[in-house]
Design an enzyme around this catalytic site. Structure first.
Site, PDB file in Angstrom:
ATOM      1  N   SER A  30       0.771  -1.193   0.088  1.00 28.30           N
ATOM      2  CA  SER A  30       0.025   0.125   0.018  1.00 28.30           C
ATOM      3  C   SER A  30       0.872   1.349   0.015  1.00 28.30           C
ATOM      4  O   SER A  30       1.684   1.599   0.934  1.00 28.30           O
ATOM      5  CB  SER A  30      -0.789   0.120   1.299  1.00 28.30           C
ATOM      6  OG  SER A  30      -1.929  -0.780   1.223  1.00 28.30           O
ATOM      7  N   HIS A  61      -2.822   0.851  -4.851  1.00 26.54           N
ATOM      8  CA  HIS A  61      -2.190  -0.319  -5.249  1.00 26.54           C
ATOM      9  C   HIS A  61      -2.380  -0.188  -6.867  1.00 26.54           C
ATOM     10  O   HIS A  61      -3.387  -0.243  -7.411  1.00 26.54           O
ATOM     11  CB  HIS A  61      -2.776  -1.478  -4.962  1.00 26.54           C
ATOM     12  CG  HIS A  61      -2.470  -2.153  -3.459  1.00 26.54           C
ATOM     13  ND1 HIS A  61      -1.624  -3.051  -3.203  1.00 26.54           N
ATOM     14  CD2 HIS A  61      -2.834  -1.800  -2.406  1.00 26.54           C
ATOM     15  CE1 HIS A  61      -1.245  -3.114  -1.934  1.00 26.54           C
ATOM     16  NE2 HIS A  61      -2.101  -2.226  -1.412  1.00 26.54           N
ATOM     17  N   HIS A  83      -4.825  -9.466  -2.203  1.00 26.86           N
ATOM     18  CA  HIS A  83      -5.148  -9.846  -0.667  1.00 26.86           C
ATOM     19  C   HIS A  83      -6.147 -10.942  -0.590  1.00 26.86           C
ATOM     20  O   HIS A  83      -6.852 -11.051  -1.539  1.00 26.86           O
ATOM     21  CB  HIS A  83      -5.383  -8.813   0.166  1.00 26.86           C
ATOM     22  CG  HIS A  83      -4.592  -7.462   0.027  1.00 26.86           C
ATOM     23  ND1 HIS A  83      -4.379  -6.610  -0.940  1.00 26.86           N
ATOM     24  CD2 HIS A  83      -3.637  -7.111   1.088  1.00 26.86           C
ATOM     25  CE1 HIS A  83      -3.569  -5.778  -0.617  1.00 26.86           C
ATOM     26  NE2 HIS A  83      -2.996  -5.806   0.498  1.00 26.86           N
ATOM     27  N   TYR A  85      -8.495 -10.653   1.772  1.00 32.51           N
ATOM     28  CA  TYR A  85      -9.911 -10.075   1.969  1.00 32.51           C
ATOM     29  C   TYR A  85     -10.473  -9.597   0.830  1.00 32.51           C
ATOM     30  O   TYR A  85     -11.732  -9.500   0.972  1.00 32.51           O
ATOM     31  CB  TYR A  85      -9.493  -9.114   2.885  1.00 32.51           C
ATOM     32  CG  TYR A  85      -8.617  -7.997   2.757  1.00 32.51           C
ATOM     33  CD1 TYR A  85      -9.104  -6.861   1.707  1.00 32.51           C
ATOM     34  CD2 TYR A  85      -7.287  -7.751   3.063  1.00 32.51           C
ATOM     35  CE1 TYR A  85      -8.387  -5.772   1.349  1.00 32.51           C
ATOM     36  CE2 TYR A  85      -6.567  -6.598   2.580  1.00 32.51           C
ATOM     37  CZ  TYR A  85      -7.340  -5.670   1.815  1.00 32.51           C
ATOM     38  OH  TYR A  85      -6.502  -4.720   1.470  1.00 32.51           O
ATOM     39  N   GLU A  86      -9.677  -9.689  -0.127  1.00 30.23           N
ATOM     40  CA  GLU A  86     -10.432  -9.210  -1.707  1.00 30.23           C
ATOM     41  C   GLU A  86     -11.135 -10.371  -2.248  1.00 30.23           C
ATOM     42  O   GLU A  86     -11.969 -10.208  -3.158  1.00 30.23           O
ATOM     43  CB  GLU A  86      -9.508  -8.686  -2.597  1.00 30.23           C
ATOM     44  CG  GLU A  86      -8.762  -7.432  -2.227  1.00 30.23           C
ATOM     45  CD  GLU A  86      -7.737  -6.973  -3.066  1.00 30.23           C
ATOM     46  OE1 GLU A  86      -7.793  -6.349  -3.852  1.00 30.23           O
ATOM     47  OE2 GLU A  86      -6.393  -7.643  -2.885  1.00 30.23           O
ATOM     48  N   ALA A 113       2.211  -2.132   4.395  1.00 29.27           N
ATOM     49  CA  ALA A 113       1.725  -0.961   5.753  1.00 29.27           C
ATOM     50  C   ALA A 113       1.185  -1.954   6.753  1.00 29.27           C
ATOM     51  O   ALA A 113       0.428  -2.794   6.455  1.00 29.27           O
ATOM     52  CB  ALA A 113       0.756  -0.065   4.882  1.00 29.27           C
ATOM     53  N   MET A 209      -2.393  -7.201   7.142  1.00 32.02           N
ATOM     54  CA  MET A 209      -3.375  -7.863   6.274  1.00 32.02           C
ATOM     55  C   MET A 209      -2.756  -8.613   5.154  1.00 32.02           C
ATOM     56  O   MET A 209      -3.221  -9.054   4.082  1.00 32.02           O
ATOM     57  CB  MET A 209      -4.532  -7.421   5.986  1.00 32.02           C
ATOM     58  CG  MET A 209      -5.265  -6.684   6.952  1.00 32.02           C
ATOM     59  SD  MET A 209      -6.554  -5.587   6.639  1.00 32.02           S
ATOM     60  CE  MET A 209      -7.215  -4.739   8.049  1.00 32.02           C
ATOM     61  N   SER A 210      -1.248  -8.937   5.007  1.00 32.09           N
ATOM     62  CA  SER A 210      -0.615  -9.419   3.889  1.00 32.09           C
ATOM     63  C   SER A 210       0.481 -10.010   4.318  1.00 32.09           C
ATOM     64  O   SER A 210       0.695 -10.407   5.381  1.00 32.09           O
ATOM     65  CB  SER A 210      -0.418  -8.151   2.872  1.00 32.09           C
ATOM     66  OG  SER A 210       0.609  -7.494   3.268  1.00 32.09           O
ATOM     67  N   ASN A 233       0.139   3.603  11.271  1.00 24.85           N
ATOM     68  CA  ASN A 233      -0.726   4.038  12.531  1.00 24.85           C
ATOM     69  C   ASN A 233      -0.375   3.239  13.729  1.00 24.85           C
ATOM     70  O   ASN A 233       0.264   2.081  13.694  1.00 24.85           O
ATOM     71  CB  ASN A 233      -2.218   3.663  12.133  1.00 24.85           C
ATOM     72  CG  ASN A 233      -2.475   2.199  11.785  1.00 24.85           C
ATOM     73  OD1 ASN A 233      -2.346   1.833  10.654  1.00 24.85           O
ATOM     74  ND2 ASN A 233      -2.922   1.396  12.837  1.00 24.85           N
ATOM     75  N   HIS A 244      -8.317   3.959   6.206  1.00 19.96           N
ATOM     76  CA  HIS A 244      -7.472   3.489   5.234  1.00 19.96           C
ATOM     77  C   HIS A 244      -6.630   4.717   4.644  1.00 19.96           C
ATOM     78  O   HIS A 244      -5.553   4.847   4.199  1.00 19.96           O
ATOM     79  CB  HIS A 244      -8.196   2.904   4.126  1.00 19.96           C
ATOM     80  CG  HIS A 244      -7.087   2.248   2.912  1.00 19.96           C
ATOM     81  ND1 HIS A 244      -6.179   1.307   3.083  1.00 19.96           N
ATOM     82  CD2 HIS A 244      -7.116   2.877   1.540  1.00 19.96           C
ATOM     83  CE1 HIS A 244      -5.611   1.215   1.837  1.00 19.96           C
ATOM     84  NE2 HIS A 244      -6.055   2.129   0.885  1.00 19.96           N
TER      85      HIS A 244
END
Ligand code: HPA
Length: 269
Positions: A30, A61, A83, A85-86, A113, A209-210, A233, A244
């Site tokens: 990201s 992306h 990902h 989650y996609e 990220a 998440m990756s 963050n 995001h």
């Protein structure tokens, strides 16, 4: 079509486009994809034009594969990853790593990220190891014996010599490079404060998440790995709310250091 047939097909396609013998694969997370713009580009392909390849749907992306020279090394850089989650299968998420191996890469640089647990926004964190909290494993299913064993060792997934070279490069540039364990979740919801407290107890320095699926597939086939998290963050519970947009904005700030660092490390890998 079996995974092996797909790999051969995509490999042949990329070789026919002139992508020959890359040394290192770069997976740019990201907001970090702009490093690919510094590659002396020889071949650029849109993901949509590559057979068996996924699509990038996340803002930040770009969805391009770039081949060329960076810091004197032949690299295959991905601007944007896939990902879980996609809604992608882990086979698709990790397919680029299979292709990097098939094309002859000896190592990969994976970036992401991530939320900081103990580290604040703007920190660059060298990944020393990971904790797989996704409840998934990309190697489930038939083993590709051509790539690696059924039960691959994960004791040295994040290659020590690469980490040493990364710290040496950071020192040379005067960039602070923290170190820590990356804990991988599926997302897409961010964590609860209770989860972050649990992950802290487990020893995690960052959560994201990756990366975990890609690194498992890399380790399976003996690819060396350098992993760097850009902490965007404080993880949940350490700050009021997460978005995001904030992740993208902070990445924007630390991008220059990140790019300088990776370019300097590449010289040594
Ligand atoms: N949690 C999970 N993934 C992330 C975060 C986070 O706080 N920040 C950026 N990616």
């Amino acid at each position: 079509m079996s995974l092996l047939v797909k790999i051969k097909e995509t490999q042949a396609f990329l070789e026919s486009k002139g992508i020959l013998q890359p040394e290192l694969g770069l997976i740019l997370g990201s907001g970090l994809g702009s490093l690919a713009e510094e590659v002396e580009q020889e071949v650029v392909l849109n993901y949509a034009d590559i057979p068996n390849w996924g699509q990038s749907t996340v803002p930040g992306h770009a969805g391009k594969l770039v081949y060329g020279s960076l810091s004197g090394r032949k690299v295959l850089a991905l601007q944007g990853r896939f990902h879980f989650y996609e809604g992608n299968s882990l086979e698709l998420v990790t397919f680029p790593v299979r292709i990097m191996k098939a094309l002859g890469c000896k190592g990969i640089v994976v970036t992401n990220a991530a939320g900081g647990i103990g580290y604040g926004p703007g920190t660059l964190m060298l990944i020393t190891d990971h904790i797989n909290m996704t409840g998934q494993n990309p190697l489930i299913g038939e083993n590709l014996d051509e790539f690696g064993p059924r039960f691959p060792d994960m004791s040295n997934a994040y290659t020590k010599t690469y980490r040493q070279k990364a710290q040496a490069a950071a020192e040379k540039l005067g960039i602070d490079l923290a170190e820590g364990i990356y804990l991988g979740v599926t997302g897409p919801s961010y964590e609860t404060p209770a989860e972050i407290l649990a992950f802290k107890t487990l020893g995690a320095g960052a959560v994201g998440m990756s990366t975990v699926p890609e690194v498992i597939v890399a380790a399976h086939s003996g690819l060396k790995v350098l992993g760097i998290s850009a902490i965007t963050n404080f993880a949940a519970g350490f700050q009021s709310e997460l978005s995001h947009e904030e992740v993208v904005a902070v990445t924007e700030r630390i991008k220059e250091d990140f790019k300088k660092l990776v370019k300097t490390i590449l010289i040594e890998l």
